[in-house]
Design a protein around this motif. Structure first.
Motif, PDB file in Angstrom:
ATOM      1  N   CYS A 187      -7.593   0.935  10.799  1.00  0.00           N
ATOM      2  CA  CYS A 187      -8.419   2.053  10.328  1.00  0.00           C
ATOM      3  C   CYS A 187      -7.611   2.973   9.428  1.00  0.00           C
ATOM      4  CB  CYS A 187      -8.947   2.870  11.507  1.00  0.00           C
ATOM      5  SG  CYS A 187     -10.218   2.014  12.423  1.00  0.00           S
ATOM      6  N   THR A 188      -6.471   3.429   9.948  1.00  0.00           N
ATOM      7  CA  THR A 188      -5.617   4.294   9.135  1.00  0.00           C
ATOM      8  C   THR A 188      -4.977   3.423   8.045  1.00  0.00           C
ATOM      9  OG1 THR A 188      -3.969   3.938  10.849  1.00  0.00           O
ATOM     10  CG2 THR A 188      -5.134   6.020  10.899  1.00  0.00           C
ATOM     11  N   ASP A 189      -4.379   4.076   7.046  1.00  0.00           N
ATOM     12  CA  ASP A 189      -3.855   3.332   5.901  1.00  0.00           C
ATOM     13  C   ASP A 189      -2.887   2.227   6.328  1.00  0.00           C
ATOM     14  OD1 ASP A 189      -5.377   4.964   4.412  1.00  0.00           O
ATOM     15  OD2 ASP A 189      -3.734   6.067   3.472  1.00  0.00           O
ATOM     16  N   ASN A 190      -3.122   1.035   5.805  1.00  0.00           N
ATOM     17  CA  ASN A 190      -2.269  -0.121   6.115  1.00  0.00           C
ATOM     18  C   ASN A 190      -2.396  -1.116   4.970  1.00  0.00           C
ATOM     19  OD1 ASN A 190      -4.252  -2.516   6.942  1.00  0.00           O
ATOM     20  ND2 ASN A 190      -5.136  -0.594   7.652  1.00  0.00           N
ATOM     21  N   ALA A 191      -1.534  -2.119   4.951  1.00  0.00           N
ATOM     22  CA  ALA A 191      -1.573  -3.075   3.838  1.00  0.00           C
ATOM     23  C   ALA A 191      -2.348  -4.342   4.195  1.00  0.00           C
ATOM     24  CB  ALA A 191      -0.156  -3.418   3.408  1.00  0.00           C
ATOM     25  N   ALA A 192      -2.577  -4.596   5.483  1.00  0.00           N
ATOM     26  CA  ALA A 192      -3.324  -5.796   5.875  1.00  0.00           C
ATOM     27  C   ALA A 192      -4.723  -5.778   5.261  1.00  0.00           C
ATOM     28  CB  ALA A 192      -3.405  -5.884   7.398  1.00  0.00           C
ATOM     29  N   MET A 193      -5.346  -4.587   5.274  1.00  0.00           N
ATOM     30  CA  MET A 193      -6.701  -4.467   4.706  1.00  0.00           C
ATOM     31  C   MET A 193      -6.680  -4.708   3.192  1.00  0.00           C
ATOM     32  SD  MET A 193      -7.224  -0.322   4.825  1.00  0.00           S
ATOM     33  CE  MET A 193      -6.526   0.710   3.507  1.00  0.00           C
ATOM     34  N   ILE A 194      -5.580  -4.340   2.553  1.00  0.00           N
ATOM     35  CA  ILE A 194      -5.444  -4.564   1.104  1.00  0.00           C
ATOM     36  C   ILE A 194      -5.350  -6.079   0.854  1.00  0.00           C
ATOM     37  CG2 ILE A 194      -3.966  -4.121  -0.940  1.00  0.00           C
ATOM     38  CD1 ILE A 194      -5.467  -1.619   0.213  1.00  0.00           C
ATOM     39  N   GLY A 195      -4.630  -6.775   1.739  1.00  0.00           N
ATOM     40  CA  GLY A 195      -4.521  -8.227   1.632  1.00  0.00           C
ATOM     41  C   GLY A 195      -5.865  -8.917   1.851  1.00  0.00           C
TER      42      GLY A 195
ATOM     43  N   GLU B 238       0.861  -1.198   0.000  1.00  0.00           N
ATOM     44  CA  GLU B 238       0.000   0.000   0.000  1.00  0.00           C
ATOM     45  C   GLU B 238       0.891   1.240   0.000  1.00  0.00           C
ATOM     46  OE1 GLU B 238      -3.222   1.316   0.249  1.00  0.00           O
ATOM     47  OE2 GLU B 238      -2.278   3.228   0.738  1.00  0.00           O
ATOM     48  N   SER B 239       0.654   2.147  -0.977  1.00  0.00           N
ATOM     49  CA  SER B 239       1.450   3.382  -1.006  1.00  0.00           C
ATOM     50  C   SER B 239       0.646   4.511  -1.639  1.00  0.00           C
ATOM     51  CB  SER B 239       2.740   3.163  -1.802  1.00  0.00           C
ATOM     52  OG  SER B 239       2.447   2.961  -3.168  1.00  0.00           O
TER      53      SER B 239
ATOM     54  N   ALA C 194       0.622 -14.976  -3.976  1.00  0.00           N
ATOM     55  CA  ALA C 194       0.194 -13.870  -4.839  1.00  0.00           C
ATOM     56  C   ALA C 194       0.692 -12.547  -4.269  1.00  0.00           C
ATOM     57  CB  ALA C 194      -1.336 -13.838  -4.941  1.00  0.00           C
ATOM     58  N   ILE C 195       0.701 -11.525  -5.143  1.00  0.00           N
ATOM     59  CA  ILE C 195       1.088 -10.181  -4.713  1.00  0.00           C
ATOM     60  C   ILE C 195      -0.122  -9.273  -4.936  1.00  0.00           C
ATOM     61  CG2 ILE C 195       2.788  -8.301  -4.962  1.00  0.00           C
ATOM     62  CD1 ILE C 195       4.192 -10.942  -4.500  1.00  0.00           C
ATOM     63  N   ALA C 196      -0.478  -8.492  -3.914  1.00  0.00           N
ATOM     64  CA  ALA C 196      -1.598  -7.552  -4.045  1.00  0.00           C
ATOM     65  C   ALA C 196      -1.071  -6.143  -3.887  1.00  0.00           C
ATOM     66  CB  ALA C 196      -2.649  -7.836  -2.972  1.00  0.00           C
ATOM     67  N   VAL C 197      -1.721  -5.206  -4.598  1.00  0.00           N
ATOM     68  CA  VAL C 197      -1.264  -3.817  -4.495  1.00  0.00           C
ATOM     69  C   VAL C 197      -2.414  -2.836  -4.712  1.00  0.00           C
ATOM     70  CG1 VAL C 197      -0.582  -3.612  -6.941  1.00  0.00           C
ATOM     71  CG2 VAL C 197       0.547  -2.200  -5.218  1.00  0.00           C
ATOM     72  N   THR C 198      -2.351  -1.723  -4.013  1.00  0.00           N
ATOM     73  CA  THR C 198      -3.320  -0.645  -4.209  1.00  0.00           C
ATOM     74  C   THR C 198      -3.016   0.059  -5.518  1.00  0.00           C
ATOM     75  OG1 THR C 198      -3.324  -0.268  -1.828  1.00  0.00           O
ATOM     76  CG2 THR C 198      -4.232   1.481  -3.191  1.00  0.00           C
ATOM     77  N   TYR C 199      -4.016   0.179  -6.410  1.00  0.00           N
ATOM     78  CA  TYR C 199      -3.755   0.868  -7.695  1.00  0.00           C
ATOM     79  C   TYR C 199      -4.552   2.169  -7.824  1.00  0.00           C
ATOM     80  CZ  TYR C 199      -8.110  -0.852  -9.872  1.00  0.00           C
ATOM     81  OH  TYR C 199      -9.422  -1.091 -10.185  1.00  0.00           O
ATOM     82  N   GLY C 200      -5.285   2.542  -6.772  1.00  0.00           N
ATOM     83  CA  GLY C 200      -6.004   3.810  -6.756  1.00  0.00           C
ATOM     84  C   GLY C 200      -7.101   3.766  -5.718  1.00  0.00           C
ATOM     85  N   PRO C 201      -7.723   4.865  -5.372  1.00  0.00           N
ATOM     86  CA  PRO C 201      -7.334   6.225  -5.708  1.00  0.00           C
ATOM     87  C   PRO C 201      -6.195   6.708  -4.803  1.00  0.00           C
ATOM     88  CG  PRO C 201      -9.279   6.261  -4.308  1.00  0.00           C
ATOM     89  CD  PRO C 201      -8.930   4.808  -4.534  1.00  0.00           C
ATOM     90  N   GLY C 202      -5.566   7.800  -5.208  1.00  0.00           N
ATOM     91  CA  GLY C 202      -4.468   8.343  -4.413  1.00  0.00           C
ATOM     92  C   GLY C 202      -3.617   9.270  -5.249  1.00  0.00           C
ATOM     93  N   LEU C 203      -2.445   9.561  -4.755  1.00  0.00           N
ATOM     94  CA  LEU C 203      -1.539  10.434  -5.488  1.00  0.00           C
ATOM     95  C   LEU C 203      -0.784   9.584  -6.504  1.00  0.00           C
ATOM     96  CD1 LEU C 203      -0.133  12.355  -2.406  1.00  0.00           C
ATOM     97  CD2 LEU C 203      -1.909  13.128  -3.957  1.00  0.00           C
TER      98      LEU C 203
END
Lengths: 337, 154
Positions: free
Chosen positions: A299-307, A7-8, A75-84
């Motif tokens: 709650c705040t941005d993290n990668a566990a929720m993306i997983g 997550e970035s 597998a690899i998961a990643v945030t692709y939007g929305p964001g900067l």
């Protein structure tokens, strides 16, 4: 199934390893707040550069914490939007490279779905359908979630997001950054009835408006300054926060009643606010609504929720081929999978 | 030109006139404290340029794009802290758009990135919750614009 999630999208660079959608084997968040505090806000260019500096280290750190190596990932998961855009690109590039090298599926995840799926990391999981209240720095939305990745937007902000209102009020009061925690902490000793701020659109269906509230707070402070009155920061913060809570409670309850759905999921960084959590606990108990709130750290941005979201996404859409053509989308809507 | 707008209705009436006088390829910079109504004004102008969705604050996103009668870019430099940031977000890209309309909030942060010509709107709080709009043309193209705006007025 073990997924490495990255997550970035904005402030935080984060990595996590999740097994079967809800077992958190590792969850690493590199808080960039220290650097940002110097500037009084998120600086996109700086955020991007920080992500690039940290990402490899954070992937190694996650593997170390989960006590596994790259080859045992599924597998690899990643945030692709929305964001900067610049920030998103760092995560997506790292994820693409890894997935391709390891010949593993790449699962693109909508950051907003990540926030909603943070509740699926808990033991007690929401069942469908439910209403999700998504509140963060960039978003304020009420979403009807009918099934996995089947959503309908019920209401949205017409101007500013809740988190943005907190940030701007904090800056106007010279309280520092980030605005959420500083306003919350100042509010604890204040009188929430000291000032009355407008509850915009309170009678209108499910849309929100926080720009007028921000302006009302600023006008009040300017007026008191002009009259040489002492401004009680704690009272301003408490009254402002009370106003925000009233609006959020009214709209969420209305959404539940209108759609006859008695399950409510809170999602997004603003849910880390303790006063908001307490108010929602009270309101849902009174109205027989089942409430789901993620743990603070989810709650705040993290990668566990993306997983967590990636696991369900993978189950539901079963990737036929390994697709590495993921493009970042800064304006991605909650309706896009 | 200088205006004292006493209510949201007056602001909307002015926004309507403003929208009708605008042409493609224009750049409008907005200056004013938090809460003076920069985004509100742009949202109202957008409404009269046939934008159907909500025009929301781009503070977190930096740039929002809309399609109305013409393409509209809504920029917000509130979180920008240096010219390097402006360079990195490729700010000049938006000023080169000949068929679009560009609004820039917190434009004082543009420094050496100001476009050659632009329309400058400064908003201040007036007495009794009114707003004072000071509109100045920076370049001959926008002197014409102010003249058009005055004609609509009469």
């Amino acid at each position: 199934m073990k997924i490495l999630a990255i997550e970035s999208s904005c402030d935080e660079t984060a990595t996590a390893i999740i097994e079967n959608g809800n077992k958190v084997l590792a969850n690493i968040v590199a808080t960039q707040i220290q650097k940002h505090r110097l500037f009084g806000g998120v600086v996109p260019e700086i955020a991007s550069r920080m992500h690039a500096e940290k990402i490899n280290f954070l992937i190694d750190k996650a593997l170390e914490e989960a006590q596994m190596d790259l080859k045992s990932l599924d597998a690899i998961a990643v945030t692709y939007g929305p964001g900067l855009e610049g920030s998103l690109l760092i995560g997506v590039t790292a994820a693409k490279t890894l997935a391709k090298l390891l010949k593993k599926p790449l699962i693109p995840v909508n950051h907003l779905h990540g926030h909603i799926y943070a509740s699926f990391l808990e033991e007690r999981k929401p069942t469908f359908p439910f209403i999700a209240l998504l509140i963060s720095g960039g978003h304020t939305q009420l979403v009807l979630v009918k099934n996995h990745f089947e959503m309908e937007i019920l209401g949205t902000t017409r101007d500013d997001a809740v988190g943005e209102a907190f940030d701007k009020v904090a800056r106007f009061l010279d309280l520092g950054y980030p605005g959420g925690p500083v306003v919350e902490s100042a509010a604890t000793t204040g009188n929430e009835k000291a000032y009355h701020f407008p509850r915009a659109l309170i009678k209108e269906k499910l849309d929100f408006s926080f720009s007028g509230l921000k302006t009302a707070v600023i006008q009040k402070i300017l007026k008191e300054k002009k009259e040489h009155k002492q401004i009680n920061t704690a009272d301003v913060c408490a009254s402002f926060q009370k106003c925000v809570i009233d609006i959020l409670l009214t709209k969420s309850l209305r959404a539940c009643e209108t759609h006859q759905v008695h399950k409510l999921v809170l999602a997004g960084g603003v849910v880390a606010n303790k006063a908001i959590r307490a108010a929602f606990t009270g309101m849902t108990e009174e109205n027989n609504i089942e409430l789901f709130i993620p743990e603070f750290k989810f709650c705040t941005d993290n990668a566990a929720m993306i997983g967590a979201a990636a696991f369900v996404h993978y189950q539901k859409f079963k990737f036929k081929k390994k697709n590495y053509m993921v493009k970042v989308n800064p304006n991605l809507s909650v309706l896009c999978n | 030109m200088k205006l004292n707008l006493k209510s949201l209705t007056e602001l909307e009436q002015f926004a309507q006139k403003f929208a009708h006088a605008l042409k493609k390829g224009s750049c409008v910079t907005l200056h004013g404290e938090l809460g003076t109504g920069k985004t509100t004004f742009i949202a109202l102008v957008g409404k009269y340029l046939n934008v159907t969705e909500y025009i929301t604050s781009p503070t977190f996103t930096l740039v929002n794009k809309y399609q109305g009668k013409m393409e509209i870019y809504h920029l917000d430099l509130y979180r920008i802290n240096s010219e390097t940031d402006l360079y990195n977000m490729d700010i000049e890209y938006y000023f080169r758009k000949k068929n679009a309309l560009v609004f820039v909030e917190w434009a004082e942060k543009l420094e050496s990135f100001y476009p050659q010509e632009y329309l400058k709107i400064e908003i201040e709080f007036g007495e009794n919750n009114t707003r004072i709009f000071q509109i100045t043309a920076q370049g001959p193209k926008y002197e014409d614009f102010i003249q058009r705006l005055n004609t609509v007025d009469n």
